[in-house]
Write a protein that holds these residues in place. Structure first.
Motif, PDB file in Angstrom:
ATOM      1  N   TYR A   1       1.956  55.661  14.292  1.00 26.93           N
ATOM      2  CA  TYR A   1       2.922  56.732  14.059  1.00 26.93           C
ATOM      3  C   TYR A   1       3.650  56.589  12.721  1.00 26.93           C
ATOM      4  CZ  TYR A   1       2.391  58.565  18.740  1.00 26.93           C
ATOM      5  OH  TYR A   1       1.886  59.135  19.863  1.00 26.93           O
ATOM      6  N   ILE A   2       3.604  55.431  12.113  1.00 26.21           N
ATOM      7  CA  ILE A   2       4.372  55.203  10.894  1.00 26.21           C
ATOM      8  C   ILE A   2       3.932  56.121   9.748  1.00 26.21           C
ATOM      9  CG2 ILE A   2       4.880  53.471   9.128  1.00 26.21           C
ATOM     10  CD1 ILE A   2       5.338  51.525  11.397  1.00 26.21           C
ATOM     11  N   PRO A   3       2.647  56.388   9.544  1.00 24.77           N
ATOM     12  CA  PRO A   3       2.311  57.365   8.495  1.00 24.77           C
ATOM     13  C   PRO A   3       2.920  58.743   8.762  1.00 24.77           C
ATOM     14  CG  PRO A   3       0.366  56.108   9.092  1.00 24.77           C
ATOM     15  CD  PRO A   3       1.444  55.729  10.056  1.00 24.77           C
ATOM     16  N   ARG A   4       3.052  59.104  10.019  1.00 25.79           N
ATOM     17  CA  ARG A   4       3.691  60.385  10.349  1.00 25.79           C
ATOM     18  C   ARG A   4       5.177  60.357   9.986  1.00 25.79           C
ATOM     19  NH1 ARG A   4       0.887  61.332  16.238  1.00 25.79           N
ATOM     20  NH2 ARG A   4      -1.234  61.448  15.446  1.00 25.79           N
ATOM     21  N   ILE A   5       5.801  59.212  10.161  1.00 27.06           N
ATOM     22  CA  ILE A   5       7.217  59.087   9.796  1.00 27.06           C
ATOM     23  C   ILE A   5       7.376  59.242   8.286  1.00 27.06           C
ATOM     24  CG2 ILE A   5       9.168  57.481   9.699  1.00 27.06           C
ATOM     25  CD1 ILE A   5       8.174  56.375  12.415  1.00 27.06           C
ATOM     26  N   PHE A   6       6.503  58.587   7.508  1.00 29.91           N
ATOM     27  CA  PHE A   6       6.562  58.728   6.060  1.00 29.91           C
ATOM     28  C   PHE A   6       6.314  60.177   5.650  1.00 29.91           C
ATOM     29  CE2 PHE A   6       5.804  54.062   5.674  1.00 29.91           C
ATOM     30  CZ  PHE A   6       6.927  53.790   4.925  1.00 29.91           C
ATOM     31  N   ALA A   7       5.363  60.830   6.288  1.00 26.23           N
ATOM     32  CA  ALA A   7       5.094  62.231   5.973  1.00 26.23           C
ATOM     33  C   ALA A   7       6.316  63.095   6.292  1.00 26.23           C
ATOM     34  CB  ALA A   7       3.871  62.728   6.747  1.00 26.23           C
ATOM     35  N   ALA A   8       6.983  62.805   7.392  1.00 23.92           N
ATOM     36  CA  ALA A   8       8.185  63.567   7.747  1.00 23.92           C
ATOM     37  C   ALA A   8       9.288  63.358   6.716  1.00 23.92           C
ATOM     38  CB  ALA A   8       8.672  63.158   9.138  1.00 23.92           C
ATOM     39  N   ILE A   9       9.441  62.136   6.228  1.00 20.98           N
ATOM     40  CA  ILE A   9      10.457  61.861   5.209  1.00 20.98           C
ATOM     41  C   ILE A   9      10.141  62.623   3.924  1.00 20.98           C
ATOM     42  CG2 ILE A   9      11.376  60.050   3.690  1.00 20.98           C
ATOM     43  CD1 ILE A   9      11.147  58.141   6.093  1.00 20.98           C
ATOM     44  N   VAL A  10       8.876  62.632   3.534  1.00 22.53           N
ATOM     45  CA  VAL A  10       8.473  63.357   2.328  1.00 22.53           C
ATOM     46  C   VAL A  10       8.713  64.857   2.512  1.00 22.53           C
ATOM     47  CG1 VAL A  10       6.467  64.016   0.925  1.00 22.53           C
ATOM     48  CG2 VAL A  10       6.838  61.625   1.526  1.00 22.53           C
TER      49      VAL A  10
ATOM     50  N   ALA B   1      14.460  69.757   1.061  1.00 25.29           N
ATOM     51  CA  ALA B   1      15.797  69.730   0.462  1.00 25.29           C
ATOM     52  C   ALA B   1      15.740  70.141  -1.007  1.00 25.29           C
ATOM     53  CB  ALA B   1      16.407  68.340   0.606  1.00 25.29           C
ATOM     54  N   LEU B   2      14.732  69.683  -1.737  1.00 20.17           N
ATOM     55  CA  LEU B   2      14.573  70.106  -3.128  1.00 20.17           C
ATOM     56  C   LEU B   2      14.348  71.613  -3.225  1.00 20.17           C
ATOM     57  CD1 LEU B   2      12.310  67.289  -4.625  1.00 20.17           C
ATOM     58  CD2 LEU B   2      14.571  67.947  -5.420  1.00 20.17           C
TER      59      LEU B   2
END
Length: 188
Positions: free
Chosen positions: A117-126, A132-133
């Protein structure tokens, strides 16, 4: 009569031999866990400092992510938050290796699923950072097009304390701006 020969010591000997064969696995697993903890700590700090030096916090400030982090009450900057994520990622990997060294496949399989699941977390952060930008970009366009600077404070041009106009209720015979029978104009 037949004499029954029951060996009461055999189960204890079996348990003791299993315990002795498990001790090397436990010690090896603990070494993996401790080394993994220190490696995770060093990598987390290194990533946090490296991102801070390249200006990642300023980028996140412009994107509006830093404001979200401040409101969350963590007291962390964006670079420190990603450093924490790196720490936990590396520590979870070492914990998975610890579970494998113990010879408990259920724990190591569960941890492997969690690591998936960690790659999904990184994708969510990105995605959150990009959103926001984009939101700030659109807000700047709106401010430029309308010449309205009040949209920048998050109120979108609305007054801080809206009050009903005094003439609205007075013109219809209401004393406080609302109908006394609860029937609003327009059926609301």
């Amino acid at each position: 009569m037949f004499a029954l020969a029951i060996d009461f010591t055999q189960p204890f000997e079996d348990a003791f031999s299993k315990l002795l064969s498990f001790i090397p696995n436990l010690l090896g697993g603990l070494v993996i866990l401790v080394v993994g903890y220190f490696v995770a700590k060093v990598l987390g700090k290194l990533v946090g400092k490296l991102l801070g030096r390249v200006g990642f916090d300023q980028w996140m400030e412009r994107a509006g992510v830093s404001g979200v982090l401040q409101r969350s009450g963590t007291g962390l900057t964006a670079s420190a938050m990603l450093g924490k994520v790196v720490f936990w990622f590396v520590f979870l990997i070492s914990f998975t290796m610890f579970a494998s060294a113990l010879g408990v496949p259920e724990i190591s399989n569960f941890m492997s699923d969690m690591l998936g699941y960690i790659p999904r977390i990184f994708a969510a952060i990105v995605i959150i950072c990009l959103a926001a930008l984009f939101a700030n970009f659109l807000a700047a366009i709106m401010r430029g097009a309308t010449g309205n600077e009040t949209a920048s404070n998050g109120t979108a041009g609305y007054p801080a304390d809206p009050q009903p106009p005094a003439t609205h209720g007075a013109s219809q015979g209401w004393s406080n701006g609302t109908p006394s029978n609860g029937n609003w104009p327009g059926g609301q």
